[in-house]
Design a protein around this motif. Structure first.
Motif, short mmCIF file in Angstrom:
data_model
loop_
_atom_site.label_atom_id
_atom_site.label_comp_id
_atom_site.label_asym_id
_atom_site.label_seq_id
_atom_site.Cartn_x
_atom_site.Cartn_y
_atom_site.Cartn_z
N ASP A 94 -23.01 -27.90 -106.38
CA ASP A 94 -21.74 -28.33 -106.97
C ASP A 94 -20.97 -27.13 -107.53
O ASP A 94 -19.73 -27.05 -107.39
N GLU A 95 -21.66 -26.21 -108.17
CA GLU A 95 -21.00 -25.02 -108.73
C GLU A 95 -20.48 -24.12 -107.62
O GLU A 95 -19.39 -23.53 -107.75
N ALA A 96 -21.23 -23.99 -106.53
CA ALA A 96 -20.77 -23.18 -105.40
C ALA A 96 -19.49 -23.76 -104.81
O ALA A 96 -18.54 -23.03 -104.49
N LYS A 97 -19.44 -25.08 -104.64
CA LYS A 97 -18.24 -25.72 -104.12
C LYS A 97 -17.05 -25.49 -105.05
O LYS A 97 -15.93 -25.20 -104.59
N ALA A 98 -17.29 -25.59 -106.35
CA ALA A 98 -16.21 -25.37 -107.32
C ALA A 98 -15.73 -23.92 -107.28
O ALA A 98 -14.52 -23.64 -107.34
N ASN A 99 -16.66 -22.98 -107.16
CA ASN A 99 -16.29 -21.56 -107.07
C ASN A 99 -15.48 -21.29 -105.81
O ASN A 99 -14.53 -20.51 -105.81
#
Length: 289
Positions: free
Chosen positions: A105-110
């Motif tokens: 989820d954090e990778a997608k947001a980044n």
């Protein structure tokens, strides 16, 4: 092949590894990076922590030799630091897998924040069972991730399966470079392994042999010692500053014991790397045609 004694000791389940990263997420974000989870590469042109973190992604991408038309897989992608850098600066089609839903989820947001959501894809998956067909990728990377499995050769078989003939692999990780350890050396390496949820650190020669046995050619190993010593020293100072606080927080039930173990590992990793007991480096290789 002969292995050091500590290599045979402990295993970590997928759930335990995910729990380790979730328990230590705050420390990584507050004191390291909300983008990268690995050591930074310092040189005369990159002298701050932030610059070194970006520089490590640049160097890894250059070693991987990615071109705009390539399709790339990053395993154990974390918050997406390397694949997002490649998508942003090279323009390649990049995929990342990780066992931790929070990381994905954090990778997608980044990726959205960097404007590369259209040419990146991140999903929850285990690198021992990569959810892509044979011969999908032109290049495959893994930064400080293969250490988390005992089944390193099984991972390399899976990497070989999804790489196209002639595809390039880059794997950066912690290794050892000697088989016979003293009792104190064994204790130090076990402390590092337990602090980072690592079952064992592969010997450089063993990992090279695995790659060769599986048909990889042009196998090369680069020791990162000189690049990462300032980054390693930063981890030492962080350990001195925050480990006592983590011990108190753990005693109060605010933090898990894994945070304390990582703090202790950060203290010992500097001397281990500086002395050569532990080796941080990367393997690059090409899959035979």
């Amino acid at each position: 092949m002969t292995q050091s004694k500590f290599m045979k000791q402990k295993d970590f389940t997928t759930e335990e590894i995910v729990e380790f990263y979730n328990d230590t997420a705050w420390e990584y974000k507050a004191f390291w990076s909300d983008f990268n989870l690995h050591y930074g590469f310092y040189d005369e042109n990159h002298t701050t922590h932030e610059e070194a973190m970006v520089n490590s992604n640049r160097i890894y991408a250059e070693k991987l030799g990615v071109e705009r038309t390539d399709t790339v897989l990053d395993v154990g992608t974390g918050r997406g630091g390397l694949p997002i850098w490649i998508a942003e600066h090279v323009g390649a089609d990049v995929h990342g897998i990780d066992i931790d839903r929070r990381h994905v989820d954090e990778a997608k947001a980044n990726a959205r924040r960097r404007g590369v959501a259209s040419n990146t894809d991140f999903e929850v998956a285990n690198f021992l069972d990569i959810p892509y067909p044979d011969s999908t990728f032109d290049a495959l990377s893994g930064i400080e991730t293969v250490c988390h499995t005992k089944r390193k050769k099984d991972f390399l078989r899976e990497a070989r399966r999804v790489l196209k003939p002639g595809g390039k692999i880059l794997l950066s990780d912690g290794f050892v470079n000697q088989y016979d350890l003293t009792a104190n050396e064994e204790k130090t390496m076990r402390t590092l392994a337990d602090g980072w949820a690592v079952p064992n650190f592969s010997h450089v020669a063993d990992f090279r042999a695995h790659l060769t046995d599986l048909g990889f050619t042009n196998v090369d190993f680069d020791n990162h010692r000189d690049y990462i010593l300032p980054s390693s020293r930063r981890q030492l100072f962080l350990s001195i500053a925050i480990t006592p606080l983590l011990k108190v927080a753990s005693a109060l039930g605010i933090k898990d014991e894994s945070s304390v173990k990582q703090g202790i590992a950060l203290y010992h990793q500097y001397d281990a790397i500086k002395s050569g007991l532990a080796v941080h480096g990367d393997f690059t290789a090409t899959l035979g045609t």
